[in-house]
Design a protein around this motif. Structure first.
Motif, PDB file in Angstrom:
ATOM      1  N   PHE A 185       1.029  -1.250   0.186  1.00  0.00           N
ATOM      2  CA  PHE A 185       0.000   0.034  -0.216  1.00  0.00           C
ATOM      3  C   PHE A 185       0.900   1.125  -0.271  1.00  0.00           C
ATOM      4  O   PHE A 185       1.827   1.521   1.101  1.00  0.00           O
ATOM      5  N   LEU A 186       0.585   2.060  -1.212  1.00  0.00           N
ATOM      6  CA  LEU A 186       1.589   3.624  -1.427  1.00  0.00           C
ATOM      7  C   LEU A 186       0.758   4.277  -1.190  1.00  0.00           C
ATOM      8  O   LEU A 186       0.081   4.281  -1.597  1.00  0.00           O
ATOM      9  N   ILE A 187       1.135   5.223   0.019  1.00  0.00           N
ATOM     10  CA  ILE A 187       0.722   6.561  -0.031  1.00  0.00           C
ATOM     11  C   ILE A 187       1.171   8.171   0.299  1.00  0.00           C
ATOM     12  O   ILE A 187       1.926   7.897  -0.177  1.00  0.00           O
ATOM     13  N   ALA A 188       0.545   8.876  -1.057  1.00  0.00           N
ATOM     14  CA  ALA A 188       0.831   9.759  -1.298  1.00  0.00           C
ATOM     15  C   ALA A 188       0.549  10.936  -0.920  1.00  0.00           C
ATOM     16  O   ALA A 188      -0.817  11.207  -0.577  1.00  0.00           O
ATOM     17  N   GLU A 189       1.207  12.466  -0.436  1.00  0.00           N
ATOM     18  CA  GLU A 189       0.510  13.560  -0.612  1.00  0.00           C
ATOM     19  C   GLU A 189       1.136  14.359  -1.577  1.00  0.00           C
ATOM     20  O   GLU A 189       2.158  14.327  -1.769  1.00  0.00           O
ATOM     21  N   ARG A 190       0.120  15.226  -2.361  1.00  0.00           N
ATOM     22  CA  ARG A 190       0.399  16.896  -2.643  1.00  0.00           C
ATOM     23  C   ARG A 190       1.344  18.015  -2.339  1.00  0.00           C
ATOM     24  O   ARG A 190       0.852  17.590  -1.028  1.00  0.00           O
ATOM     25  N   GLY A 191       2.075  18.120  -2.661  1.00  0.00           N
ATOM     26  CA  GLY A 191       3.696  19.091  -1.683  1.00  0.00           C
ATOM     27  C   GLY A 191       2.673  20.420  -2.490  1.00  0.00           C
ATOM     28  O   GLY A 191       1.961  20.799  -3.292  1.00  0.00           O
ATOM     29  N   PRO A 192       3.688  21.478  -2.459  1.00  0.00           N
ATOM     30  CA  PRO A 192       2.991  22.968  -2.076  1.00  0.00           C
ATOM     31  C   PRO A 192       3.115  23.328  -3.865  1.00  0.00           C
ATOM     32  O   PRO A 192       2.987  23.705  -5.097  1.00  0.00           O
ATOM     33  N   ALA A 193       4.083  22.288  -4.491  1.00  0.00           N
ATOM     34  CA  ALA A 193       5.006  23.202  -5.819  1.00  0.00           C
ATOM     35  C   ALA A 193       4.363  22.148  -6.862  1.00  0.00           C
ATOM     36  O   ALA A 193       5.092  22.013  -7.809  1.00  0.00           O
ATOM     37  N   MET A 194       3.277  20.978  -6.274  1.00  0.00           N
ATOM     38  CA  MET A 194       3.365  20.299  -6.864  1.00  0.00           C
ATOM     39  C   MET A 194       2.557  20.737  -8.714  1.00  0.00           C
ATOM     40  O   MET A 194       1.766  21.386  -8.778  1.00  0.00           O
ATOM     41  N   GLN A 195       2.934  20.133  -9.779  1.00  0.00           N
ATOM     42  CA  GLN A 195       1.797  21.277 -11.051  1.00  0.00           C
ATOM     43  C   GLN A 195       1.130  19.922 -11.445  1.00  0.00           C
ATOM     44  O   GLN A 195       1.751  18.178 -11.552  1.00  0.00           O
ATOM     45  N   GLY A 196       0.155  19.854 -11.873  1.00  0.00           N
ATOM     46  CA  GLY A 196      -0.548  18.903 -12.586  1.00  0.00           C
ATOM     47  C   GLY A 196      -1.573  18.035 -11.250  1.00  0.00           C
ATOM     48  O   GLY A 196      -1.325  18.254 -10.012  1.00  0.00           O
ATOM     49  N   ASN A 197      -1.959  16.789 -11.794  1.00  0.00           N
ATOM     50  CA  ASN A 197      -2.214  16.101 -11.086  1.00  0.00           C
ATOM     51  C   ASN A 197      -1.913  14.320 -10.548  1.00  0.00           C
ATOM     52  O   ASN A 197      -2.018  13.607  -9.882  1.00  0.00           O
ATOM     53  N   THR A 198      -0.239  14.485 -11.326  1.00  0.00           N
ATOM     54  CA  THR A 198       0.157  12.966 -10.929  1.00  0.00           C
ATOM     55  C   THR A 198       1.814  12.668 -10.464  1.00  0.00           C
ATOM     56  O   THR A 198       2.541  13.879 -11.368  1.00  0.00           O
ATOM     57  N   ALA A 199       2.081  11.795  -9.735  1.00  0.00           N
ATOM     58  CA  ALA A 199       2.979  11.815  -9.767  1.00  0.00           C
ATOM     59  C   ALA A 199       3.497  10.601  -9.950  1.00  0.00           C
ATOM     60  O   ALA A 199       2.664   9.642  -9.619  1.00  0.00           O
ATOM     61  N   ASN A 200       4.878  10.370  -9.605  1.00  0.00           N
ATOM     62  CA  ASN A 200       5.824   9.281 -10.129  1.00  0.00           C
ATOM     63  C   ASN A 200       6.170   9.145  -9.522  1.00  0.00           C
ATOM     64  O   ASN A 200       7.142   9.868  -9.005  1.00  0.00           O
ATOM     65  N   TYR A 201       6.183   7.696  -9.048  1.00  0.00           N
ATOM     66  CA  TYR A 201       7.982   7.258  -7.965  1.00  0.00           C
ATOM     67  C   TYR A 201       8.052   5.773  -9.125  1.00  0.00           C
ATOM     68  O   TYR A 201       7.565   4.879  -9.862  1.00  0.00           O
ATOM     69  N   ARG A 202       9.038   5.273  -8.298  1.00  0.00           N
ATOM     70  CA  ARG A 202      10.132   4.240  -8.929  1.00  0.00           C
ATOM     71  C   ARG A 202      10.028   3.042  -7.574  1.00  0.00           C
ATOM     72  O   ARG A 202      10.747   4.167  -6.052  1.00  0.00           O
ATOM     73  N   TYR A 203       9.481   2.068  -7.138  1.00  0.00           N
ATOM     74  CA  TYR A 203      10.500   0.969  -6.167  1.00  0.00           C
ATOM     75  C   TYR A 203      10.641   0.257  -6.267  1.00  0.00           C
ATOM     76  O   TYR A 203      10.591  -0.537  -7.658  1.00  0.00           O
ATOM     77  N   PHE A 204      11.075  -1.196  -5.675  1.00  0.00           N
ATOM     78  CA  PHE A 204      11.229  -2.249  -5.983  1.00  0.00           C
ATOM     79  C   PHE A 204      11.462  -3.571  -4.744  1.00  0.00           C
ATOM     80  O   PHE A 204      11.480  -2.891  -3.792  1.00  0.00           O
ATOM     81  N   VAL A 205      11.994  -4.530  -6.150  1.00  0.00           N
ATOM     82  CA  VAL A 205      11.368  -5.665  -4.794  1.00  0.00           C
ATOM     83  C   VAL A 205      12.743  -5.942  -5.019  1.00  0.00           C
ATOM     84  O   VAL A 205      13.563  -6.475  -5.765  1.00  0.00           O
ATOM     85  N   ALA A 206      13.736  -6.844  -3.402  1.00  0.00           N
ATOM     86  CA  ALA A 206      14.742  -7.404  -3.916  1.00  0.00           C
ATOM     87  C   ALA A 206      14.948  -8.861  -2.853  1.00  0.00           C
ATOM     88  O   ALA A 206      13.939  -8.503  -1.668  1.00  0.00           O
ATOM     89  N   VAL A 207      15.444  -9.908  -3.494  1.00  0.00           N
ATOM     90  CA  VAL A 207      15.001 -10.601  -2.693  1.00  0.00           C
ATOM     91  C   VAL A 207      16.842 -11.916  -2.241  1.00  0.00           C
ATOM     92  O   VAL A 207      17.572 -11.127  -3.303  1.00  0.00           O
ATOM     93  N   ALA A 208      16.525 -11.553  -1.033  1.00  0.00           N
ATOM     94  CA  ALA A 208      17.994 -12.379   0.066  1.00  0.00           C
ATOM     95  C   ALA A 208      18.001 -13.375   0.302  1.00  0.00           C
ATOM     96  O   ALA A 208      17.052 -14.196   0.601  1.00  0.00           O
TER      97      ALA A 208
END
Length: 194
Positions: free
Chosen positions: A102-125
């Motif tokens: 579950f990813l939650i996001a919050e808009r910041g005061p400098a955000m332009q537009g309505n979409t934010a992009n993120y990159r995450y990973f899954v690693a296996v040890a």
């Protein structure tokens, strides 16, 4: 690795106190959740327990700034890997770990537009090792509804660990986190010290 996504769920299925602290720009540091890697109910369950899943503390959230900015008025968005749940399925050639992140996001005061992009990973040890054997990165986006400061998504992941028949995956580890730039990682660590 399989991946499915439910976008813009608004709030995670389970709200933890730490997830609520995110709304006030606090630091999230989740490293565990029920449903994966937990204690077995019987000796038979212990034989085929799920690998342990963890959200890496330093990489549990990301703060994005507009170009050249570094104070709170320059924040375009913040996001956190707030929680997860799941189970695992054993087959004759290994174990598939079904994880809902579950990813939650919050808009910041400098955000332009309505979409934010993120990159995450899954690693296996592997058992006994902290360094990942494999790592897969994913891009995701969160769209904020008009007038809403927060949004989120549910990322469904299914990493597979190849194992011999009847082998136990309980000592394998799966790590989740945002793929951060060196500046974003330094920002997270500085926030943790405060």
């Amino acid at each position: 690795m399989d991946r499915r996504r439910d976008r813009n769920i608004g709030t995670p299925a389970r709200k933890s106190p730490r997830a609520l602290a995110f709304a006030s720009l606090g630091v999230l540091a989740l490293t565990g959740c029920s449903g994966l890697g937990g204690a077995a109910n019987s000796p038979a369950d212990a034989a085929l327990a799920c690998p342990k899943v963890s959200i890496v503390r330093d990489l549990a959230e990301v703060t994005q700034f507009r170009n050249g900015g570094r104070d709170l008025t320059d924040v375009t968005s913040r996001a956190a890997l707030a929680d997860y749940s799941g189970n695992c399925d054993y087959t004759s050639d290994g174990v598939t770990v079904n994880v809902n992140v579950f990813l939650i996001a919050e808009r910041g005061p400098a955000m332009q537009g309505n979409t934010a992009n993120y990159r995450y990973f899954v690693a296996v040890a592997k058992p006994g090792e902290e360094a990942p054997t494999t790592k897969t990165e994913f891009d995701t986006s969160v769209t904020f509804e008009s007038g809403k400061l927060r949004s989120g998504s549910r990322e469904e992941l299914a990493p597979k660990i190849p194992l011999p028949k009847d082998a136990n995956g309980k000592d394998w580890k799966i790590f989740l986190g945002f793929q951060l730039t060196p500046e974003q990682l330094a920002f997270n660590r500085a926030q943790m010290k405060q």
